[in-house]
Design a protein around this motif. Sequence first.
Motif, PDB file in Angstrom:
ATOM      1  N   UNK A  67       0.837  -1.200   0.000  1.00 15.49           N
ATOM      2  CA  UNK A  67       0.000   0.000   0.000  1.00 15.49           C
ATOM      3  C   UNK A  67       0.872   1.251   0.000  1.00 15.49           C
ATOM      4  N   UNK A  93      -2.743   2.836  -8.502  1.00 15.02           N
ATOM      5  CA  UNK A  93      -4.018   2.172  -8.211  1.00 15.02           C
ATOM      6  C   UNK A  93      -4.034   0.737  -8.707  1.00 15.02           C
ATOM      7  N   UNK A 116      -2.482  -1.311  -6.122  1.00 16.34           N
ATOM      8  CA  UNK A 116      -3.371  -1.614  -4.994  1.00 16.34           C
ATOM      9  C   UNK A 116      -4.420  -2.646  -5.406  1.00 16.34           C
ATOM     10  N   UNK A 117      -5.009  -2.470  -6.605  1.00 17.94           N
ATOM     11  CA  UNK A 117      -6.079  -3.391  -6.999  1.00 17.94           C
ATOM     12  C   UNK A 117      -5.519  -4.789  -7.230  1.00 17.94           C
ATOM     13  N   UNK A 155      -2.129  -6.173  -6.820  1.00 16.04           N
ATOM     14  CA  UNK A 155      -1.258  -6.847  -5.857  1.00 16.04           C
ATOM     15  C   UNK A 155      -1.896  -6.928  -4.490  1.00 16.04           C
ATOM     16  N   UNK A 156      -2.329  -5.771  -3.962  1.00  8.95           N
ATOM     17  CA  UNK A 156      -2.912  -5.805  -2.626  1.00  8.95           C
ATOM     18  C   UNK A 156      -4.264  -6.500  -2.644  1.00  8.95           C
ATOM     19  N   UNK A 157      -5.073  -6.162  -3.645  1.00  6.97           N
ATOM     20  CA  UNK A 157      -6.445  -6.645  -3.630  1.00  6.97           C
ATOM     21  C   UNK A 157      -6.584  -8.089  -4.041  1.00  6.97           C
ATOM     22  N   UNK A 158      -5.848  -8.528  -5.043  1.00  2.88           N
ATOM     23  CA  UNK A 158      -6.079  -9.878  -5.552  1.00  2.88           C
ATOM     24  C   UNK A 158      -4.971 -10.842  -5.139  1.00  2.88           C
TER      25      UNK A 158
END
Lengths: 437, 279
Positions: free
Chosen positions: B52, B68, B71-72, B74-77
């Motif tokens: 993040x 973004x 974030x979507x 790497x962090x999110x999925x």
Amino acid sequence: MTRAELLADDPLWLILIKVVVVLLIGPLLTVFMIVWERKAIGRLQQRPGPNRVGPGGYFQSIADAIKLPFKEQIIPATADRKVYFLAPMIAVTPALLAFSVMPIGPQVSIFGEQTVLQLVDLPVGVLVVLACASVGVYGIVLAGWSSGSPYPLLGGLRSAAQVISYEIAMGLSIVGVVLYAQSLSTGDIVEAQQNGWFFYLLPFSFVIYLISMVGETNRAPFDLPEAESELVGGFHTEYSSMKFALFFLAEYTNMIVVSAFATTLFLGGWMAPWPISLIGDNYFNSGWWPILWFFGKMFVLLFCFIWLRATLPRFRYDQFMKIGWKVLVPLNLVWIVLIAGLRAIRGESDVTTGQILTYGGIVILVIIGLSFAFDRGRVIEDDDQVPITGGGYPVPPLDLEIPKAPKRKAVRGRNRRRPAAVGAGTDAEKESNDGDL
Amino acid sequence: MITLAQDVQNTMSTGESIAFWVLGPLALFGALGMIFARNAVHSALFLVLTMLSLGVTYMVQQAPFLGFVQIIVYTGAVMMLFLFVLMLVGKDSSDSVVEVLRGQRLAATILGVGLAALIVTAIARSLTEVTPVGLQGVEANGGHGNVENLGRSIFTDWLFAFELTSALLITAAVGAMVLGFVDRHTRGRKTQRELVEMRFRGEHDRPSPLPGPGVFATSTSVATPALLPDGSVAPESLSRLIDSVGAEDLDEEREAITGSAHGAEARALNPSTREGESS
């Protein structure tokens, strides 16, 4: 001046006012949404819903909001305390953040300062909402894991799989909008709908977005992470008091955000709807009026959430995932290829609309013909099939006809004759779990 | 050249430096925490913190799209899938100190030192030889917006590399599906319809489930055996775990059900009504 220039021009006090308003929209609407949902579901189930606090019971959720933080807080002994504390905050923060990119209105003057009703207009505004959604899931997943008991863990795992899957469908349905608007910024997307809202220009994208937004927010009929009939309360089973309230806030704020996002992407954002837009050279599309249209469209979508919850039974988990991956994603991909191809063809100057329609019609006819040709051999009678009925064993026949339901009128008449003793007690018990704070 | 680079560096705005001094230590803290955390899930969370912070750093550096997407994706999925696996493994599983792969520590040390050398050279080169380009205002990224420029260079200049990467990703995804897919029939699980047909073909003991105990017919005890239409005890309804009620205790009820008892009616299953008749 463009939107971005107007926004970059804002003085600090104006930015602070906007930040406070954007942060307050979520919680205030949540308080209203809870009581509205309980009242609306009540009416849909032919009972009054909460009707004690305030006029018509509409202050019920204020009372609940005051009560909830003062409840006793129970932390399970097996919980991972740090993550257990962190999880509700992770769930709420991104949900509140996402509203900052929503364009609520056009250029207005606030205390003599020309500005746009939007906190920030990023060139990648659409991705902000997706990023907030994908970070928000961490709250739910970590809540499930850190509670240290099996039901919340199952809820958390379900939520992770569900939100990732439906975020793909959601992202793909946004691709069509971005293709038409030629921008990722939310402000530009609304401006691009001046000549036609995207919900009828891109019907498939709109429908798929609507389905995946319900899946994304864990709402009925896709509320599998908190399925009361299977997982007690799902990820928030072990949460109480203020932390539970935060999850509540996160869920409703997420609903509000995806509805606002759908309004922005497909329903023309703050623009006045059709018959009103004709009045006085689109007078109602300027000044402060657009706030009314924006929130009006948003509330229509929010009512659809409530309506769905009151109407549809919960999906089975595997069927739900099957819809996401085997129906929504492939359909969306085909649709994107179709609109991209159409746009490319229309870019060529020597192709007329008539030609597109003719050739498109021929292609569709060929596909229909082929599907008939391949479908004929589908039903093959199995010779060594075992007869399941008729062997002297009491099994209902496969072609059993269900007797017709009695006429409604007769039923209603019988109910009227019965004494009206079914009072408030049973009504209160019927209140759904979610609404029962 | 070096003086030019320093000129641009010196113009770093206050906001940028504040963002750096907040995000840099955070990213470092996350990275260290990831290594030293005892619990695997905590490790993953520290890595999320680092990602993040990196994402926000990209945004501050005028690369909002990259930030973004970081974030979507790497962090999110990606990290979410990591967390998914870690949560399934269980929270009590701790690090194993036993070395499973022979010589992995040596290999890891060599590769780690090599990676560190590579990174240091890259940073050294970027500090001395590369000319930074100012990315401010409308002229950012060479006249167009960040997203437009990225799209243009990916789909024109670097199309082949992009296509190769996507082919590689698709191959990996299909490979994972092929390896992970287990056919229902090879595992021996059958559909509901297949099971029904097997039952009726006689491959199972009986077509229907076992009869339940006679709880509701004559008493409230599960120990009561079920009675067949002719009044005899259904042997399948006797539990192996519970001592059944003796068959002779049930004679009266059986007579009542079969109708051979005096004055019994179809509904007269309740002993109290029988007592009433006898008195």
